[in-house]
Design an enzyme around this catalytic site. Structure first.
Site, PDB file in Angstrom:
ATOM      1  N   ASP A   8       0.697  -1.110  -0.277  1.00  0.00           N
ATOM      2  CA  ASP A   8       0.270  -0.348   0.617  1.00  0.00           C
ATOM      3  C   ASP A   8       1.098   1.241   0.012  1.00  0.00           C
ATOM      4  OD1 ASP A   8      -2.821   0.434   1.382  1.00  0.00           O
ATOM      5  OD2 ASP A   8      -2.049   2.245   1.102  1.00  0.00           O
ATOM      6  N   ASP A 106      -3.944   2.620  -5.310  1.00  0.00           N
ATOM      7  CA  ASP A 106      -2.912   2.731  -4.692  1.00  0.00           C
ATOM      8  C   ASP A 106      -2.358   1.304  -3.665  1.00  0.00           C
ATOM      9  OD1 ASP A 106      -3.654   3.126  -1.768  1.00  0.00           O
ATOM     10  OD2 ASP A 106      -2.328   3.780  -1.787  1.00  0.00           O
ATOM     11  N   GLU A 107      -2.756  -0.006  -3.941  1.00  0.00           N
ATOM     12  CA  GLU A 107      -2.624  -0.963  -3.604  1.00  0.00           C
ATOM     13  C   GLU A 107      -2.658  -2.437  -4.364  1.00  0.00           C
ATOM     14  OE1 GLU A 107      -5.603  -0.988   0.038  1.00  0.00           O
ATOM     15  OE2 GLU A 107      -6.337  -0.292  -1.662  1.00  0.00           O
TER      16      GLU A 107
HETATM   17  P1  TTP Z   1      -4.931   4.859   1.447  1.00  0.00           P
HETATM   18  O1  TTP Z   1      -3.958   3.589   1.310  1.00  0.00           O
HETATM   19  O2  TTP Z   1      -6.591   4.326   2.252  1.00  0.00           O
HETATM   20  O3  TTP Z   1      -4.681   6.790   1.956  1.00  0.00           O
HETATM   21  P2  TTP Z   1      -3.147   6.839   1.803  1.00  0.00           P
HETATM   22  O4  TTP Z   1      -2.055   6.227   0.864  1.00  0.00           O
HETATM   23  O5  TTP Z   1      -3.602   8.106   1.242  1.00  0.00           O
HETATM   24  O6  TTP Z   1      -2.404   6.820   2.973  1.00  0.00           O
HETATM   25  P3  TTP Z   1      -1.613   5.739   4.035  1.00  0.00           P
HETATM   26  O7  TTP Z   1      -0.049   6.074   3.903  1.00  0.00           O
HETATM   27  O8  TTP Z   1      -2.510   5.488   5.084  1.00  0.00           O
HETATM   28  O9  TTP Z   1      -1.964   4.712   3.291  1.00  0.00           O
HETATM   29  O10 TTP Z   1      -6.444   5.412   0.464  1.00  0.00           O
HETATM   30  C1  TTP Z   1      -5.037   6.023  -1.701  1.00  0.00           C
HETATM   31  C2  TTP Z   1      -5.753   6.842  -2.110  1.00  0.00           C
HETATM   32  O11 TTP Z   1      -7.325   7.102  -2.097  1.00  0.00           O
HETATM   33  C3  TTP Z   1      -5.420   8.095  -0.817  1.00  0.00           C
HETATM   34  O12 TTP Z   1      -3.364   9.032  -0.898  1.00  0.00           O
HETATM   35  C4  TTP Z   1      -6.191   9.257  -1.694  1.00  0.00           C
HETATM   36  C5  TTP Z   1      -7.708   8.709  -2.184  1.00  0.00           C
HETATM   37  N1  TTP Z   1      -8.709   7.900  -0.732  1.00  0.00           N
HETATM   38  C6  TTP Z   1     -10.137   9.240  -0.662  1.00  0.00           C
HETATM   39  O13 TTP Z   1      -9.289   9.835  -2.716  1.00  0.00           O
HETATM   40  N2  TTP Z   1     -10.270   9.251  -0.282  1.00  0.00           N
HETATM   41  C7  TTP Z   1     -10.508   8.552   1.313  1.00  0.00           C
HETATM   42  O14 TTP Z   1     -11.025   9.161   2.290  1.00  0.00           O
HETATM   43  C8  TTP Z   1      -9.491   7.408   0.839  1.00  0.00           C
HETATM   44  C9  TTP Z   1      -9.430   7.023   2.697  1.00  0.00           C
HETATM   45  C10 TTP Z   1      -8.351   7.355  -0.121  1.00  0.00           C
HETATM   46 MG    MG Z   2      -2.087   4.099   0.813  1.00  0.00          MG
END
Ligand code: TTP
Ligand code: MG
Length: 350
Positions: A8, A106-107
């Protein structure tokens, strides 16, 4: 031991912004969908760690984030750019040759097959290093005996970490975690579980499996097994073919729905046959009309589920085509399927 590696990206959209605007690194900023003029009306999609220090997080109203940090920098989301970066990351991951499931922008999950924890950890380090070096972004990786567990340990190892959760550690690890931490458990399921007096995953393991099935259907069974350390989820490798389609010129230019639908049926049959040969099913349908003046129009629709049904393909294509047939004569029509996946069998639950 069959192992899954889950990756992720850290603060993904914000990290993408830091990549092209390094001067942002030292500032607290958020990315949101509203325009800058209307930023107070929207919500935070994500933010960098400098902003997280102030308690700002995804899904928080931007107005609230601004109260926590009045000089917060606001950026409007640029999905196209983030998708482009995501594609680079996914291509790099697929390059390792393991079955790779793109779980979200992003995963991803990689099925490492039978391997040792040591080799998996070694690989995780190499992947992390390569993403940093070649793309310039930080990520976190989790490794465990199933996709769900690998994702959980990945979340717990953020940011910029690597977490290894061994088979024998899974049950004690899950015991005191909130049920919401389990993949697929949203508010509704959590509420149903709460009404049964269940708030922690360890309590699912001690519940009556029949009652769980009664209340939650087959997901209840899956949850029960997961809570006991049995993760039957499969890494579904995405297809390397991106789309399968056919197009053909009509015998005579036409604006008759009947002529065009006959051709759509013919093309749909060929597409379904080709998908069958490749063992794929589709979730996206696209039709194209080329008119007598050689202009073209395309319509797309995303279905709720993957399918291999000819009726669904033809029905959707015919509906979409209705929007394209009007005044102008049509010369050529096309049917295309996309969002392809290898056909999975029924999800296996013991
Ligand atoms: P995530 O992987 O949940 O969050 P992140 O990558 O920003 O942070 P982390 O380091 O905790 O992984 O989500 C990936 C992307 O998806 C994030 O950068 C933006 C988008 N997103 C939204 O648009 N709305 C949301 O509510 C969430 C959780 C994420
Ligand atoms: Mg992320």
């Amino acid at each position: 031991m069959g192992l899954v590696l889950f990756i992720d990206m850290d603060y993904f959209f914000a990290a993408c912004e830091e990549l092209r605007h390094p001067e942002l690194k030292s500032k607290a900023f958020v990315v949101g969908t509203s325009t800058i003029a209307k930023k107070e009306k929207g919500v935070v999609q994500t933010c960098n760690y400098a902003a997280r220090k102030f308690g700002i997080h995804s899904a928080m109203p931007t107005a609230q984030a601004l109260r926590l940090k009045p000089d917060l920098v606001y950026l409007e989301s640029d999905d196209e750019y983030y998708s482009m970066v995501s594609e680079k990351v996914m291509a790099l991951l697929k390059g390792y040759g393991f079955p790779t499931e793109v779980v979200s922008i992003d995963e991803a999950a990689l099925d490492l097959g039978e391997t040792s924890y040591e080799s998996a950890e070694e690989l995780a380090k190499r992947i992390k290093g390569k993403i940093k070096k070649e793309i310039g972004l930080p990520c976190t990786i989790g490794v465990s005996t199933g996709k769900n567990y690998a994702k959980m340990v990945c979340d717990d190892s953020k940011p910029n970490g690597i977490g290894i959760l061994k088979g024998e550690e899974v049950v004690p690890y899950l015991k005191d975690k909130k049920v919401e931490k389990m993949l697929g458990v949203g508010r509704k399921t959590a509420e149903r579980l709460a009404s049964m007096g269940i708030e922690k995953i360890g309590e699912i393991a001690n519940a009556d499996p029949n009652l769980l099935v009664e209340r939650l259907g087959s997901f209840g069974k899956e949850l029960y097994l997961l809570s006991k350390g049995i993760d039957n989820s499969k890494v579904v490798g995405s297809a390397s073919v991106l789309s399968v389609g056919r197009e053909r010129t009509l015998e005579k230019e036409s604006r008759s729905a009947q002529d065009i639908e006959r051709m759509l049926m013919e093309l749909s049959k060929e597409v379904v046959k080709e998908l069958g040969k490749q063992g794929l099913w589709f979730k996206g349908v696209s039709v194209k009309a080329r008119y007598s003046d050689f202009t073209e129009r395309i319509k797309n629709r995303k279905l709720n589920n993957h399918t291999d049904s000819l009726d669904t393909l033809y029905g959707t294509a015919a509906q979409l085509m209705k929007e394209l047939v009007g005044e102008k004569y049509v010369r050529k029509v096309g049917v295309r399927t996309y969002l392809l996946e290898k056909r999975a069998g029924q999800r296996k639950i013991l």
